[in-house]
Design a protein around this motif. Structure first.
Motif, mmCIF file in Angstrom:
data_model
loop_
_atom_site.group_PDB
_atom_site.id
_atom_site.type_symbol
_atom_site.label_atom_id
_atom_site.label_comp_id
_atom_site.label_asym_id
_atom_site.label_seq_id
_atom_site.Cartn_x
_atom_site.Cartn_y
_atom_site.Cartn_z
ATOM 1 N N ILE A 139 0.517 -1.066 -0.205
ATOM 2 C CA ILE A 139 -0.031 -0.541 0.094
ATOM 3 C C ILE A 139 1.024 1.424 -0.162
ATOM 4 C CG2 ILE A 139 -1.762 -1.012 1.199
ATOM 5 C CD1 ILE A 139 -1.002 0.364 3.286
ATOM 6 N N THR A 140 0.255 1.918 -0.612
ATOM 7 C CA THR A 140 1.133 3.714 -0.066
ATOM 8 C C THR A 140 0.872 4.647 0.494
ATOM 9 O OG1 THR A 140 -0.202 4.758 -2.442
ATOM 10 C CG2 THR A 140 1.832 3.623 -2.982
ATOM 11 N N VAL A 141 1.263 5.390 1.291
ATOM 12 C CA VAL A 141 0.720 6.257 2.179
ATOM 13 C C VAL A 141 1.073 7.589 1.992
ATOM 14 C CG1 VAL A 141 0.780 6.842 4.935
ATOM 15 C CG2 VAL A 141 0.136 4.497 3.299
ATOM 16 N N ARG A 142 0.220 8.853 2.132
ATOM 17 C CA ARG A 142 1.881 10.090 2.518
ATOM 18 C C ARG A 142 1.764 11.116 3.400
ATOM 19 N NH1 ARG A 142 3.222 11.975 -2.489
ATOM 20 N NH2 ARG A 142 2.378 14.060 -1.356
ATOM 21 N N VAL A 143 2.870 11.191 3.627
ATOM 22 C CA VAL A 143 3.178 12.189 4.710
ATOM 23 C C VAL A 143 3.184 13.736 4.453
ATOM 24 C CG1 VAL A 143 4.510 12.852 7.046
ATOM 25 C CG2 VAL A 143 4.542 10.037 6.374
ATOM 26 N N GLU A 144 2.446 14.328 4.926
ATOM 27 C CA GLU A 144 2.666 15.911 4.349
ATOM 28 C C GLU A 144 2.699 16.426 5.986
ATOM 29 O OE1 GLU A 144 -1.160 16.106 2.381
ATOM 30 O OE2 GLU A 144 -0.942 14.850 0.775
ATOM 31 N N GLY A 145 3.078 17.554 5.684
ATOM 32 C CA GLY A 145 3.115 18.902 6.071
ATOM 33 C C GLY A 145 4.334 19.079 6.975
ATOM 34 N N GLU A 146 4.596 19.243 7.846
ATOM 35 C CA GLU A 146 6.244 19.728 8.683
ATOM 36 C C GLU A 146 6.615 18.377 8.855
ATOM 37 O OE1 GLU A 146 9.086 22.507 9.297
ATOM 38 O OE2 GLU A 146 7.323 23.213 8.240
ATOM 39 N N HIS A 147 7.881 18.158 8.226
ATOM 40 C CA HIS A 147 8.394 17.191 8.497
ATOM 41 C C HIS A 147 9.635 16.878 7.447
ATOM 42 C CE1 HIS A 147 7.293 13.983 5.006
ATOM 43 N NE2 HIS A 147 6.241 14.817 5.271
ATOM 44 N N GLU A 148 10.979 16.021 8.066
ATOM 45 C CA GLU A 148 11.904 16.497 6.659
ATOM 46 C C GLU A 148 12.214 14.877 6.151
ATOM 47 O OE1 GLU A 148 15.138 17.425 9.937
ATOM 48 O OE2 GLU A 148 14.758 19.346 9.860
ATOM 49 N N SER A 176 10.703 11.841 3.566
ATOM 50 C CA SER A 176 10.238 10.824 2.312
ATOM 51 C C SER A 176 8.626 11.882 2.493
ATOM 52 C CB SER A 176 10.119 10.120 1.489
ATOM 53 O OG SER A 176 11.814 9.996 1.784
ATOM 54 N N GLN A 177 7.681 12.500 1.374
ATOM 55 C CA GLN A 177 6.498 12.190 1.592
ATOM 56 C C GLN A 177 5.399 11.138 0.982
ATOM 57 O OE1 GLN A 177 4.869 16.250 -0.507
ATOM 58 N NE2 GLN A 177 5.779 17.374 0.819
ATOM 59 N N GLU A 178 6.082 9.993 0.352
ATOM 60 C CA GLU A 178 5.335 8.957 0.017
ATOM 61 C C GLU A 178 6.191 7.876 -0.178
ATOM 62 O OE1 GLU A 178 2.663 7.207 -2.599
ATOM 63 O OE2 GLU A 178 2.958 9.251 -2.237
ATOM 64 N N TYR A 179 5.169 6.654 0.996
ATOM 65 C CA TYR A 179 5.898 5.957 1.427
ATOM 66 C C TYR A 179 5.500 4.688 1.316
ATOM 67 C CZ TYR A 179 8.350 8.138 5.324
ATOM 68 O OH TYR A 179 9.138 9.436 5.990
ATOM 69 N N VAL A 180 6.241 3.103 0.951
ATOM 70 C CA VAL A 180 5.455 2.169 0.214
ATOM 71 C C VAL A 180 5.566 0.692 1.767
ATOM 72 C CG1 VAL A 180 5.346 0.120 -1.601
ATOM 73 C CG2 VAL A 180 5.842 2.743 -2.475
ATOM 74 N N GLN A 236 8.992 6.082 11.434
ATOM 75 C CA GLN A 236 10.280 6.359 9.878
ATOM 76 C C GLN A 236 10.237 8.029 9.350
ATOM 77 O OE1 GLN A 236 9.360 3.810 6.581
ATOM 78 N NE2 GLN A 236 8.389 2.130 7.693
ATOM 79 N N ILE A 237 9.175 8.788 10.047
ATOM 80 C CA ILE A 237 9.484 10.215 10.162
ATOM 81 C C ILE A 237 10.674 10.514 10.927
ATOM 82 C CG2 ILE A 237 7.593 11.972 10.000
ATOM 83 C CD1 ILE A 237 5.271 10.320 9.974
ATOM 84 N N ARG A 238 11.129 11.687 9.819
ATOM 85 C CA ARG A 238 12.059 12.459 10.754
ATOM 86 C C ARG A 238 11.529 13.880 10.735
ATOM 87 N NH1 ARG A 238 15.164 10.943 6.376
ATOM 88 N NH2 ARG A 238 15.330 12.877 5.459
ATOM 89 N N TYR A 239 10.953 14.595 12.255
ATOM 90 C CA TYR A 239 10.311 15.536 12.220
ATOM 91 C C TYR A 239 11.381 16.555 12.855
ATOM 92 C CZ TYR A 239 6.917 12.252 13.939
ATOM 93 O OH TYR A 239 5.547 11.308 14.206
ATOM 94 N N GLY A 271 -3.693 4.723 0.401
ATOM 95 C CA GLY A 271 -4.508 5.923 0.674
ATOM 96 C C GLY A 271 -4.851 6.803 1.193
ATOM 97 N N ASP A 272 -3.875 6.687 2.574
ATOM 98 C CA ASP A 272 -4.246 7.512 4.071
ATOM 99 C C ASP A 272 -3.472 7.935 3.746
ATOM 100 O OD1 ASP A 272 -5.732 5.804 5.378
ATOM 101 O OD2 ASP A 272 -4.721 4.484 6.603
ATOM 102 N N VAL A 273 -3.638 9.693 4.439
ATOM 103 C CA VAL A 273 -2.473 10.212 4.309
ATOM 104 C C VAL A 273 -2.607 10.749 5.710
ATOM 105 C CG1 VAL A 273 -2.546 13.015 4.647
ATOM 106 C CG2 VAL A 273 -3.651 11.744 2.022
ATOM 107 N N ILE A 274 -1.175 10.821 6.545
ATOM 108 C CA ILE A 274 -0.694 11.993 7.646
ATOM 109 C C ILE A 274 -0.395 13.151 7.617
ATOM 110 C CG2 ILE A 274 0.457 10.987 9.647
ATOM 111 C CD1 ILE A 274 -1.359 9.059 9.202
#
Length: 555
Positions: free
Chosen positions: A318-327, A329-333, A346-349, A437-440
């Motif tokens: 599945i693919t999940v997007r991470v948007e907003g204030e972080h450093e 990637s925006q797309e994760y498989v 896996q998110i670097r704030y 398709g989830d968006v964080i």
């Protein structure tokens, strides 16, 4: 090829000046002074809409395009026939020029040279034949030019399972499709695209399979003669194709059985198709079979079967997007079945990331919110349209009120919910399964409070720890006259909501609720309707829209 003139219907010979209506598909019968007179219908006025709408493969071949006369183009292999026109020019020691017709004996006659037999000669060999014949008489200083000028006009019978059997005009160089198209095309419910015969007397000159033309672009060159017969045989076995395929049509085949692999060659299923569902319509019991396409060569089909190509796939990733204030990637498989905690690790704030108020937006939740809103709006419509009135004056008021409500419902239907899932307040949010398709969204610590709805100046106000709810509303200019001061919604950044209910106005105790940075204050509008049921429904819908879309929709 010389274009033969279409046979255009002549006026009815009884003195009537009525005209044939071009929309009709059949003959008109006019009762004249001498009794009923049949006025034939021109081919160009035939109604081809049934061919276009039919699900039979090849039916859209006959739409009137072939029936129209095209430009003259002579085939080099065309065999000269009786009645053809040949242009002959001689110059030099002997000058002569004329347009000669091939006589019933197959000859053309040139003065001082005599008859020359040209019938059956190929068009490409005509110049050489005339030249060799004339040079036997004129040994030198005579130059010759011969060319086919016009093919013989012919009338061809079209019979069998066509829409309009009859006798149709053309030339001997017109194609088989020209005459079939004039006859309205093959009858899609009874005629065969695989068995089209060309007959001359008792002899069958050719049998044409139109699938070869539709699928491969090949068409035999058949030179038709006067009184030839084009006969369309009865439809043979058929199989209906649907689903994930380029050619979702009803196909015809001549064998009693045909494999799925054979049908795949002409149906051309899409790349995502993996299986085929077969509905067996033969016999007294209607069965359904289901096979992978890898077994296509082993599965046999019979007349009347229906095939549907489907995609039977298991989700691998599945693919999940991470948007907003972080450093990061925006797309994760991620593998199917991954949890929210697997992604968050896996998110670097950044320093501005508000990681305590992460937001999750999900398509399935959005669809569910949209369905719930639509259900509520339908209930409101029903209540508005079925409300009873005691007097005529009340009925007029109810009608005007219902009209305004229906306009508001149309506006409400255009509102798109956000589909947000509240995760910040859960102790086990890391165990939440992710969906494709989830968006964080990682909010930014911007220190603002948004105020919208029924306030004088909807705005964004800098967060102040000393401010309470009433202070932010005062900073936005206070309430409008249409504000419902007893119902305010505070939408928190993490997706949760606080509904503030009160009946003592702005300074009631529950207006002193603490507001955090990033919150949004929604002041709902006041509702003024005659029916209590409508009031209840409207209140519920307004709150629902505020919670799901963060919009305070004005009444």
């Amino acid at each position: 090829m010389a274009a033969a003139q279409q046979s255009i219907p002549q006026p009815i010979p009884n003195g009537s000046d009525s005209q044939q209506l071009p929309g009709s598909s059949y003959n008109n019968i006019k009762n004249g002074l001498d009794g009923p007179t049949i006025k034939p219908q021109s081919p160009q006025y035939f109604d081809y809409s049934n061919n276009i709408a039919s699900d039979v493969f090849g039916s859209n071949l006959f739409t009137g395009s072939f029936a129209r006369q095209g430009a003259t183009q002579f085939n080099p292999d065309y065999a000269i026939a009786i009645g053809d026109k040949i242009q002959v020019r001689l110059w030099g020691a002997f000058e002569y020029g004329d347009l000669l017709t091939v006589d019933p004996q197959g000859n053309i006659f040139i003065p001082n040279a005599g008859p020359i037999s040209v019938v059956g000669i190929r068009n490409k060999d005509l110049q050489q034949l005339v030249e060799s014949s004339i040079t036997k008489v004129f040994k030198a200083n005579v130059y010759i030019y011969a060319s086919l000028a016009a093919a013989q006009p012919v009338r061809v019978f079209v019979s069998g399972f066509v829409n309009r059997p009859g006798l149709y005009s053309g030339t001997s160089m017109d194609s088989l499709l020209h005459y079939l198209d004039q006859a309205g095309g093959i009858d899609t419910e009874r005629g065969s695209f695989l068995d089209v015969e060309v007959k001359r007397g008792q002899q069958t000159r050719a049998t044409v399979n139109l699938y070869n033309f539709l699928l491969n672009g090949t068409m035999p060159v058949i030179q038709l003669g006067d009184s030839d017969v084009i006969f369309v045989g009865p439809r043979q076995n058929t199989v209906k194709i649907s689903g994930l395929t380029e050619n979702a049509k009803r196909f015809e085949f001549s064998d009693k059985t045909r494999s799925v692999a054979d049908l795949i060659k002409i149906a051309k299923p899409n790349a995502e198709a993996t299986h085929v569902r077969i509905i067996r319509n033969t016999g007294t019991i209607r069965n359904v079979d289901y096979y992978p396409l890898s077994d296509a060569s082993k599965v046999m089909l019979k007349n009347g079967d229906e095939l549907e190509f489907t995609a039977d796939k298991k989700i691998g990733t599945i693919t999940v997007r991470v948007e907003g204030e972080h450093e990061s990637s925006q797309e994760y498989v991620l593998p199917n079945g991954a949890k929210l905690g697997d992604l968050l690790s896996q998110i670097r704030y950044s320093d501005r990331s508000d990681k305590d108020n992460l937001q999750l937006f999900r398509h399935s939740v959005k669809d569910r919110q949209k369905q719930m809103l639509e259900t509520s709006l339908k209930s409101l419509e029903s209540a508005a349209l079925t409300a009873r009135s005691g007097t005529s004056d009340e009925a007029i008021l109810r009608k005007e009120e219902a009209s305004l409500l229906l306009q508001w419902v149309d506006r409400a239907r255009k509102i798109e919910p956000k589909g947000q899932v509240v995760i910040a307040d859960s102790d086990r949010h890391n165990d939440l399964l992710l969906e494709n398709g989830d968006v964080i969204k990682v909010p930014t610590k911007d220190g603002l409070v948004l105020i919208s709805g029924e306030v004088l100046f909807p705005n964004a106000i800098a967060f102040n720890e000393k401010y309470k709810l009433k202070d932010y509303i005062k900073s936005a200019g206070g309430y409008t006259q249409n504000a419902n001061t007893a119902r305010i919604v505070v939408a928190h950044r993490n997706g949760s909501f606080t509904e503030v209910n009160g009946k003592r106005g702005l300074f009631s105790s529950n207006k002193n609720i603490q507001v955090a940075a990033g919150d949004e204050i929604l002041v709902l509008p006041k509702i003024s309707v005659k029916s209590r049921q409508i009031l209840k429904d409207m209140t519920q819908i307004l709150y629902q829209i505020a919670v799901s879309a963060k919009v305070a929709l004005t009444i």
